[in-house]
Motif scaffolding. Structure first.
Motif, short mmCIF file in Angstrom:
data_model
loop_
_atom_site.label_atom_id
_atom_site.label_comp_id
_atom_site.label_asym_id
_atom_site.label_seq_id
_atom_site.Cartn_x
_atom_site.Cartn_y
_atom_site.Cartn_z
N GLN A 284 -12.79 7.42 -12.65
CA GLN A 284 -13.07 8.78 -13.13
C GLN A 284 -13.96 9.54 -12.15
N ASN A 285 -14.89 8.83 -11.48
CA ASN A 285 -15.81 9.51 -10.57
C ASN A 285 -15.28 9.60 -9.15
N ASN A 286 -14.09 9.07 -8.91
CA ASN A 286 -13.46 9.17 -7.58
C ASN A 286 -11.95 9.08 -7.76
N GLN A 287 -11.34 10.22 -8.07
CA GLN A 287 -9.93 10.24 -8.41
C GLN A 287 -9.02 10.44 -7.20
N SER A 288 -9.60 10.49 -6.01
CA SER A 288 -8.81 10.75 -4.81
C SER A 288 -8.53 9.49 -4.01
N GLU A 289 -9.07 8.33 -4.45
CA GLU A 289 -8.89 7.10 -3.69
C GLU A 289 -8.69 5.92 -4.62
N ARG B 17 0.83 -1.21 0.00
CA ARG B 17 0.00 0.00 0.00
C ARG B 17 0.86 1.26 0.00
N THR B 18 1.93 1.26 0.79
CA THR B 18 2.78 2.45 0.88
C THR B 18 3.40 2.80 -0.46
N ALA B 19 3.88 1.79 -1.19
CA ALA B 19 4.51 2.03 -2.49
C ALA B 19 3.50 2.59 -3.49
N ILE B 20 2.29 2.08 -3.45
CA ILE B 20 1.26 2.56 -4.38
C ILE B 20 0.86 3.99 -4.04
N PHE C 183 1.43 7.04 -6.78
CA PHE C 183 0.27 7.69 -7.39
C PHE C 183 -0.23 8.89 -6.58
N ASP C 184 0.44 9.16 -5.45
CA ASP C 184 0.04 10.29 -4.59
C ASP C 184 -1.45 10.21 -4.27
N ILE C 185 -1.86 9.09 -3.70
CA ILE C 185 -3.27 8.81 -3.47
C ILE C 185 -3.40 7.88 -2.27
N SER C 186 -4.57 7.87 -1.64
CA SER C 186 -4.83 6.98 -0.51
C SER C 186 -5.78 5.86 -0.94
N PHE C 187 -5.93 4.88 -0.08
CA PHE C 187 -6.82 3.74 -0.35
C PHE C 187 -8.18 3.96 0.31
N LYS C 188 -9.24 3.60 -0.41
CA LYS C 188 -10.57 3.64 0.18
C LYS C 188 -10.73 2.51 1.18
N TYR C 189 -10.20 1.34 0.84
CA TYR C 189 -10.28 0.17 1.74
C TYR C 189 -8.87 -0.39 1.91
N PRO C 190 -8.03 0.25 2.72
CA PRO C 190 -6.61 -0.13 2.80
C PRO C 190 -6.37 -1.55 3.29
N LYS C 191 -7.25 -2.08 4.12
CA LYS C 191 -7.02 -3.41 4.68
C LYS C 191 -7.33 -4.52 3.68
N LEU C 192 -7.97 -4.18 2.57
CA LEU C 192 -8.34 -5.21 1.59
C LEU C 192 -7.22 -5.50 0.59
N HIS C 193 -6.23 -4.62 0.53
CA HIS C 193 -5.17 -4.84 -0.46
C HIS C 193 -4.11 -5.79 0.06
N LYS C 194 -3.84 -6.81 -0.76
CA LYS C 194 -2.75 -7.73 -0.49
C LYS C 194 -1.94 -7.89 -1.77
N PRO C 195 -0.62 -7.66 -1.71
CA PRO C 195 0.20 -7.85 -2.91
C PRO C 195 0.04 -9.26 -3.47
N LYS C 196 -0.06 -9.36 -4.80
CA LYS C 196 -0.23 -10.65 -5.46
C LYS C 196 0.71 -10.75 -6.65
N PRO C 197 1.57 -11.78 -6.69
CA PRO C 197 2.47 -11.91 -7.83
C PRO C 197 1.73 -12.19 -9.13
N VAL C 198 0.58 -12.89 -9.03
CA VAL C 198 -0.22 -13.19 -10.22
C VAL C 198 -1.68 -12.95 -9.91
N ILE C 199 -2.32 -12.13 -10.74
CA ILE C 199 -3.77 -11.94 -10.67
C ILE C 199 -4.34 -12.54 -11.94
N ASN C 200 -5.09 -13.61 -11.78
CA ASN C 200 -5.60 -14.37 -12.92
C ASN C 200 -7.00 -13.87 -13.29
#
Length: 240
Positions: free
Chosen positions: A47-52, A11-14, A18-35
């Motif tokens: 486009q309708n929420n460019q701040s998160e 989350r910190t690197a993202i 992108f100079d942005i925060s997460f709407k749901y920070p606890k839901l993000h988990k790094p994944k080597p492969v997203i299928n």
């Protein structure tokens, strides 16, 4: 086409990139492969929420669609949309005009066909930082968001390691993020974005062929593997 992507950034690197925060920070988990062929979520800036940063299901569904995601994908795979075919579908045109988004990744995968076998490559930024792909999204009646990544003709770098088809994801230059998300951007400017060479310094290396033979994700899945008779240097750097 692009049916698998990678996002190994925390989350910190993202937020830094992108100079942005997460709407749901606890839901993000790094994944080597997203299928994308399985129902998967991707990180997006809409486009309708460019701040998160928020989540979308990968695979565009019509806004009024009420059945399961897999049902629609079995009939019409919408993980990707070829920019040359957008004007052939009114739903795609409407999404491009009104619901653009950025999908955040740290890499994607290509395939080199040689002697009847596919060799997968992992493509990523030289700095290994996250970057943005052009995409569109729909908001369903139940509140979920679905998204599709735009693809266009592969550049010279990708063509060196990707001969299974002629397409690659549309990578957005950082300077173009605001233009892509701006509701006032003209269609001619969007068209120009599709055909403007991205400035991201890409690199790539081949990975184990087991990558595309099973859905098992292991710790070393992104590690370089050497093969004979294919572009085989550990890192192929973009020279153009």
């Amino acid at each position: 086409m692009c049916y698998k992507i990678s996002n190994t950034a925390d989350r910190t690197a993202i937020e830094r990139s992108f100079d942005i925060s997460f709407k749901y920070p606890k839901l993000h988990k790094p994944k080597p492969v997203i299928n994308g062929l399985a129902e998967s979520s991707v990180l997006t800036i809409n486009q309708n929420n460019q701040s998160e940063v928020t989540l979308a299901i990968w695979g565009l569904l019509p806004e009024s669609f009420q059945e399961d995601w897999q049902v629609y994908q079995d009939i019409k795979n919408t993980l990707n949309i070829d920019v040359e075919e957008i004007d052939q579908n009114s739903d795609y045109i409407d999404a491009l005009q009104h619901r653009r988004c950025i999908v955040i990744v740290t890499g994607f995968f290509t395939y080199y066909l040689h002697d009847g076998e596919l060799y997968p490559y992992y493509v990523y930024s030289e700095t290994e930082e996250p970057f943005g792909l052009a995409a569109v999204y729909n908001e369903l009646e139940d509140g979920f968001t679905t998204a599709s990544i735009l693809v266009s003709e592969a550049n010279d770098f990708i063509k060196k390691i990707h001969n299974a088809d002629a397409l690659m994801p549309v990578i957005l230059n950082k300077d173009d993020h605001n233009l892509w998300l701006d509701a006032k951007t003209e269609s001619t400017d969007l068209e120009l974005l599709f055909h403007t060479p991205n400035q991201l310094k890409l690199t790539a290396h081949p990975i184990a062929k087991e990558f595309h033979k099973s859905d098992i994700i292991y710790d070393s899945v992104l590690d370089p593997v050497e093969y004979k008779n294919i572009p085989n240097i550990k890192r192929i750097r973009r020279m153009d």
